[in-house]
Design a protein around this motif. Structure first.
Motif, PDB file in Angstrom:
ATOM      1  N   GLU A   1       0.830  -1.213   0.000  1.00 48.15           N
ATOM      2  CA  GLU A   1       0.000   0.000   0.000  1.00 48.15           C
ATOM      3  C   GLU A   1       0.858   1.255   0.000  1.00 48.15           C
ATOM      4  OE1 GLU A   1      -1.016   3.379   2.125  1.00 48.15           O
ATOM      5  OE2 GLU A   1      -0.276   1.709   3.334  1.00 48.15           O
ATOM      6  N   GLY A   2       1.957   1.275   0.707  1.00 47.47           N
ATOM      7  CA  GLY A   2       2.821   2.447   0.753  1.00 47.47           C
ATOM      8  C   GLY A   2       3.483   2.788  -0.565  1.00 47.47           C
ATOM      9  N   CYS A   3       3.434   1.879  -1.527  1.00 49.14           N
ATOM     10  CA  CYS A   3       4.023   2.103  -2.848  1.00 49.14           C
ATOM     11  C   CYS A   3       3.059   2.774  -3.821  1.00 49.14           C
ATOM     12  CB  CYS A   3       4.472   0.774  -3.463  1.00 49.14           C
ATOM     13  SG  CYS A   3       5.713  -0.111  -2.521  1.00 49.14           S
ATOM     14  N   ASN A   4       1.832   3.014  -3.405  1.00 55.22           N
ATOM     15  CA  ASN A   4       0.849   3.519  -4.367  1.00 55.22           C
ATOM     16  C   ASN A   4       0.831   5.035  -4.495  1.00 55.22           C
ATOM     17  OD1 ASN A   4      -0.748   4.552  -2.276  1.00 55.22           O
ATOM     18  ND2 ASN A   4      -2.149   2.812  -2.285  1.00 55.22           N
ATOM     19  N   SER A   5       1.590   5.754  -3.729  1.00 51.72           N
ATOM     20  CA  SER A   5       1.789   7.202  -3.751  1.00 51.72           C
ATOM     21  C   SER A   5       0.625   8.027  -3.194  1.00 51.72           C
ATOM     22  CB  SER A   5       2.156   7.712  -5.161  1.00 51.72           C
ATOM     23  OG  SER A   5       1.062   7.703  -6.043  1.00 51.72           O
ATOM     24  N   ILE A   6      -0.412   7.393  -2.682  1.00 52.24           N
ATOM     25  CA  ILE A   6      -1.551   8.149  -2.156  1.00 52.24           C
ATOM     26  C   ILE A   6      -1.149   8.971  -0.932  1.00 52.24           C
ATOM     27  CG2 ILE A   6      -3.860   7.997  -1.139  1.00 52.24           C
ATOM     28  CD1 ILE A   6      -3.800   7.443  -4.130  1.00 52.24           C
ATOM     29  N   SER A   7      -0.402   8.387  -0.014  1.00 54.08           N
ATOM     30  CA  SER A   7      -0.010   9.140   1.187  1.00 54.08           C
ATOM     31  C   SER A   7       0.893  10.318   0.824  1.00 54.08           C
ATOM     32  CB  SER A   7       0.657   8.228   2.212  1.00 54.08           C
ATOM     33  OG  SER A   7       1.767   7.585   1.660  1.00 54.08           O
ATOM     34  N   VAL A   8       1.720  10.172  -0.203  1.00 57.73           N
ATOM     35  CA  VAL A   8       2.565  11.276  -0.658  1.00 57.73           C
ATOM     36  C   VAL A   8       1.697  12.376  -1.280  1.00 57.73           C
ATOM     37  CG1 VAL A   8       4.446  11.928  -2.217  1.00 57.73           C
ATOM     38  CG2 VAL A   8       4.528   9.743  -1.026  1.00 57.73           C
ATOM     39  N   MET A   9       0.682  11.974  -2.034  1.00 53.92           N
ATOM     40  CA  MET A   9      -0.229  12.957  -2.629  1.00 53.92           C
ATOM     41  C   MET A   9      -1.026  13.700  -1.551  1.00 53.92           C
ATOM     42  SD  MET A   9      -1.692  11.379  -6.153  1.00 53.92           S
ATOM     43  CE  MET A   9      -1.376   9.644  -6.101  1.00 53.92           C
ATOM     44  N   ILE A  10      -1.408  12.996  -0.494  1.00 50.78           N
ATOM     45  CA  ILE A  10      -2.121  13.645   0.613  1.00 50.78           C
ATOM     46  C   ILE A  10      -1.222  14.695   1.263  1.00 50.78           C
ATOM     47  CG2 ILE A  10      -3.010  13.263   2.954  1.00 50.78           C
ATOM     48  CD1 ILE A  10      -4.161  10.586   1.912  1.00 50.78           C
ATOM     49  N   LEU A  11       0.028  14.369   1.480  1.00 51.35           N
ATOM     50  CA  LEU A  11       0.985  15.318   2.050  1.00 51.35           C
ATOM     51  C   LEU A  11       1.164  16.522   1.124  1.00 51.35           C
ATOM     52  CD1 LEU A  11       2.932  15.588   4.479  1.00 51.35           C
ATOM     53  CD2 LEU A  11       4.660  14.488   3.050  1.00 51.35           C
TER      54      LEU A  11
ATOM     55  N   VAL B   1      -0.815  14.094 -10.475  1.00 48.45           N
ATOM     56  CA  VAL B   1      -0.539  13.240 -11.644  1.00 48.45           C
ATOM     57  C   VAL B   1       0.964  13.049 -11.792  1.00 48.45           C
ATOM     58  CG1 VAL B   1      -0.661  13.128 -14.171  1.00 48.45           C
ATOM     59  CG2 VAL B   1      -2.696  13.764 -12.855  1.00 48.45           C
ATOM     60  N   LEU B   2       1.720  14.119 -11.641  1.00 48.08           N
ATOM     61  CA  LEU B   2       3.181  14.019 -11.731  1.00 48.08           C
ATOM     62  C   LEU B   2       3.733  13.084 -10.652  1.00 48.08           C
ATOM     63  CD1 LEU B   2       5.778  14.992 -13.136  1.00 48.08           C
ATOM     64  CD2 LEU B   2       5.817  16.886 -11.491  1.00 48.08           C
ATOM     65  N   ILE B   3       3.249  13.221  -9.435  1.00 46.02           N
ATOM     66  CA  ILE B   3       3.683  12.336  -8.344  1.00 46.02           C
ATOM     67  C   ILE B   3       3.362  10.887  -8.679  1.00 46.02           C
ATOM     68  CG2 ILE B   3       3.210  11.677  -5.936  1.00 46.02           C
ATOM     69  CD1 ILE B   3       2.849  14.747  -5.409  1.00 46.02           C
ATOM     70  N   TYR B   4       2.161  10.635  -9.194  1.00 46.72           N
ATOM     71  CA  TYR B   4       1.751   9.272  -9.537  1.00 46.72           C
ATOM     72  C   TYR B   4       2.666   8.689 -10.621  1.00 46.72           C
ATOM     73  CZ  TYR B   4      -1.327   5.347 -10.576  1.00 46.72           C
ATOM     74  OH  TYR B   4      -1.835   4.080 -10.756  1.00 46.72           O
ATOM     75  N   VAL B   5       2.918   9.467 -11.665  1.00 44.89           N
ATOM     76  CA  VAL B   5       3.753   8.984 -12.777  1.00 44.89           C
ATOM     77  C   VAL B   5       5.191   8.760 -12.313  1.00 44.89           C
ATOM     78  CG1 VAL B   5       4.731   9.640 -15.020  1.00 44.89           C
ATOM     79  CG2 VAL B   5       2.290   9.956 -14.586  1.00 44.89           C
ATOM     80  N   VAL B   6       5.741   9.711 -11.577  1.00 42.37           N
ATOM     81  CA  VAL B   6       7.116   9.552 -11.080  1.00 42.37           C
ATOM     82  C   VAL B   6       7.200   8.357 -10.136  1.00 42.37           C
ATOM     83  CG1 VAL B   6       8.896  10.624  -9.628  1.00 42.37           C
ATOM     84  CG2 VAL B   6       7.829  11.926 -11.465  1.00 42.37           C
ATOM     85  N   ASN B   7       6.159   8.135  -9.344  1.00 44.49           N
ATOM     86  CA  ASN B   7       6.140   6.970  -8.467  1.00 44.49           C
ATOM     87  C   ASN B   7       6.160   5.664  -9.271  1.00 44.49           C
ATOM     88  OD1 ASN B   7       5.833   5.763  -5.740  1.00 44.49           O
ATOM     89  ND2 ASN B   7       3.961   4.992  -6.670  1.00 44.49           N
ATOM     90  N   LEU B   8       5.379   5.612 -10.345  1.00 47.17           N
ATOM     91  CA  LEU B   8       5.408   4.416 -11.205  1.00 47.17           C
ATOM     92  C   LEU B   8       6.808   4.195 -11.768  1.00 47.17           C
ATOM     93  CD1 LEU B   8       2.151   4.467 -13.357  1.00 47.17           C
ATOM     94  CD2 LEU B   8       2.829   2.760 -11.680  1.00 47.17           C
ATOM     95  N   LEU B   9       7.405   5.263 -12.279  1.00 45.04           N
ATOM     96  CA  LEU B   9       8.761   5.149 -12.828  1.00 45.04           C
ATOM     97  C   LEU B   9       9.757   4.768 -11.734  1.00 45.04           C
ATOM     98  CD1 LEU B   9       8.724   8.199 -15.249  1.00 45.04           C
ATOM     99  CD2 LEU B   9       8.543   5.769 -15.841  1.00 45.04           C
TER     100      LEU B   9
ATOM    101  N   TYR C   1      10.244  12.202  -2.492  1.00 42.48           N
ATOM    102  CA  TYR C   1      10.066  13.293  -1.535  1.00 42.48           C
ATOM    103  C   TYR C   1      10.816  14.549  -1.978  1.00 42.48           C
ATOM    104  CZ  TYR C   1       7.576  10.180   1.541  1.00 42.48           C
ATOM    105  OH  TYR C   1       6.648   9.321   2.062  1.00 42.48           O
ATOM    106  N   GLY C   2      11.939  14.382  -2.644  1.00 40.11           N
ATOM    107  CA  GLY C   2      12.651  15.529  -3.194  1.00 40.11           C
ATOM    108  C   GLY C   2      11.829  16.242  -4.252  1.00 40.11           C
ATOM    109  N   MET C   3      11.153  15.475  -5.097  1.00 42.57           N
ATOM    110  CA  MET C   3      10.303  16.081  -6.111  1.00 42.57           C
ATOM    111  C   MET C   3       9.137  16.826  -5.473  1.00 42.57           C
ATOM    112  SD  MET C   3       8.062  14.463  -9.155  1.00 42.57           S
ATOM    113  CE  MET C   3       6.811  14.058  -7.990  1.00 42.57           C
ATOM    114  N   VAL C   4       8.535  16.244  -4.441  1.00 43.85           N
ATOM    115  CA  VAL C   4       7.433  16.911  -3.740  1.00 43.85           C
ATOM    116  C   VAL C   4       7.942  18.214  -3.113  1.00 43.85           C
ATOM    117  CG1 VAL C   4       5.851  16.748  -1.770  1.00 43.85           C
ATOM    118  CG2 VAL C   4       6.080  14.831  -3.354  1.00 43.85           C
ATOM    119  N   PHE C   5       9.107  18.174  -2.526  1.00 46.01           N
ATOM    120  CA  PHE C   5       9.688  19.381  -1.940  1.00 46.01           C
ATOM    121  C   PHE C   5       9.877  20.469  -3.000  1.00 46.01           C
ATOM    122  CE2 PHE C   5      13.424  21.890  -0.652  1.00 46.01           C
ATOM    123  CZ  PHE C   5      12.937  22.426   0.527  1.00 46.01           C
TER     124      PHE C   5
END
Length: 165
Positions: free
Chosen positions: A72-82, A106-114, A143-147
Motif C-alpha cells: 500500500e505504501g508504494c501507491n503514492s496516495i499518502s505522498v499525494m495527501i501530504l 498526476v506528476l507524483i503518480y507517474v514519477v512513483n510508477l517510474l 520526496y525531493g520532487m514533492v519538496f
C-alpha cells in the motif's frame, strides 16, 4: 493540518473497507502493480505481479526472480495527501490551486510508477545495493520532487508570496 488529518482519515477508511475481493490488496495498489508490470514488460523484462498469499501486497516477479513486494505504501496516495495538504495550507487563487493539485498529483503518480520500475530493475541488476536503493535513493527522489513542487508553489502561486511582497 485539518486537510491532512481529514484526508488521512478518509484514506484509512478506504483501506479498512477495501476487502480485497475484487482488487487485492486495494484498488490503487492493485492498479499501480499492474501498471508497473506493464511498464517493465514494455522495457523488455518478463514481469508478473501476483497477489501475495500471506499479506496484503503484490509480489513482483522479474525474469522469473522474486524482486520484492508492492505494498500500500508504494501507491503514492499518502505522498499525494501530504502534497495536497501543503498546497491547500499555502493556497493561491482557487482555480490555480485546483489545477496545481491535479497536475502535481498526476506528476507524483507517474514519477512513483517510474520509481517502482527503476527500483525493480536496480534490484534485479544490483541486488547488493537493494537496501540503499529502497530506503535512501528512491524515497529521496519522490520526496525531493514533492519538496521542489512545494518550493515552486510558494514562490510562484501562493498567497503567502503576494502578502510578503
Amino acid at each position: 493540518m485539518v486537510v491532512y488529518v481529514l484526508l488521512s482519515v478518509i484514506y484509512k477508511l478506504y483501506l479498512q473497507y477495501s476487502d480485497g475481493s475484487k482488487f487485492y490488496p486495494d484498488y490503487v495498489t492493485h492498479l499501480v502493480s499492474l501498471q508497473s508490470e506493464d511498464l517493465l514488460n514494455a522495457f523488455g523484462y518478463n514481469t508478473k505481479v501476483l497477489p501475495h498469499p500471506d499479506e496484503p501486497s503484490m509480489k513482483l516477479i522479474l525474469n522469473g526472480e522474486f524482486i520484492g513486494r508492492i505494498i500500500e505504501g508504494c501507491n503514492s496516495i499518502s505522498v499525494m495527501i501530504l502534497f495536497l495538504s501543503f498546497i491547500v495550507a499555502f493556497s493561491g487563487k482557487l482555480k490555480t490551486t485546483f489545477f496545481y493539485i491535479i497536475s502535481g498529483s498526476v506528476l507524483i503518480y507517474v514519477v512513483n510508477l517510474l520509481r517502482i520500475v527503476v527500483l525493480a530493475i536496480g534490484l534485479h541488476l544490483y541486488p547488493k545495493y537493494g537496501e540503499v536503493l529502497h530506503t535512501v535513493i528512491f524515497p529521496g527522489i519522490i520526496y525531493g520532487m514533492v519538496f521542489l513542487l512545494w518550493i515552486f508553489w510558494v514562490n510562484r502561486f501562493s498567497k503567502l508570496k503576494k502578502n510578503n511582497a
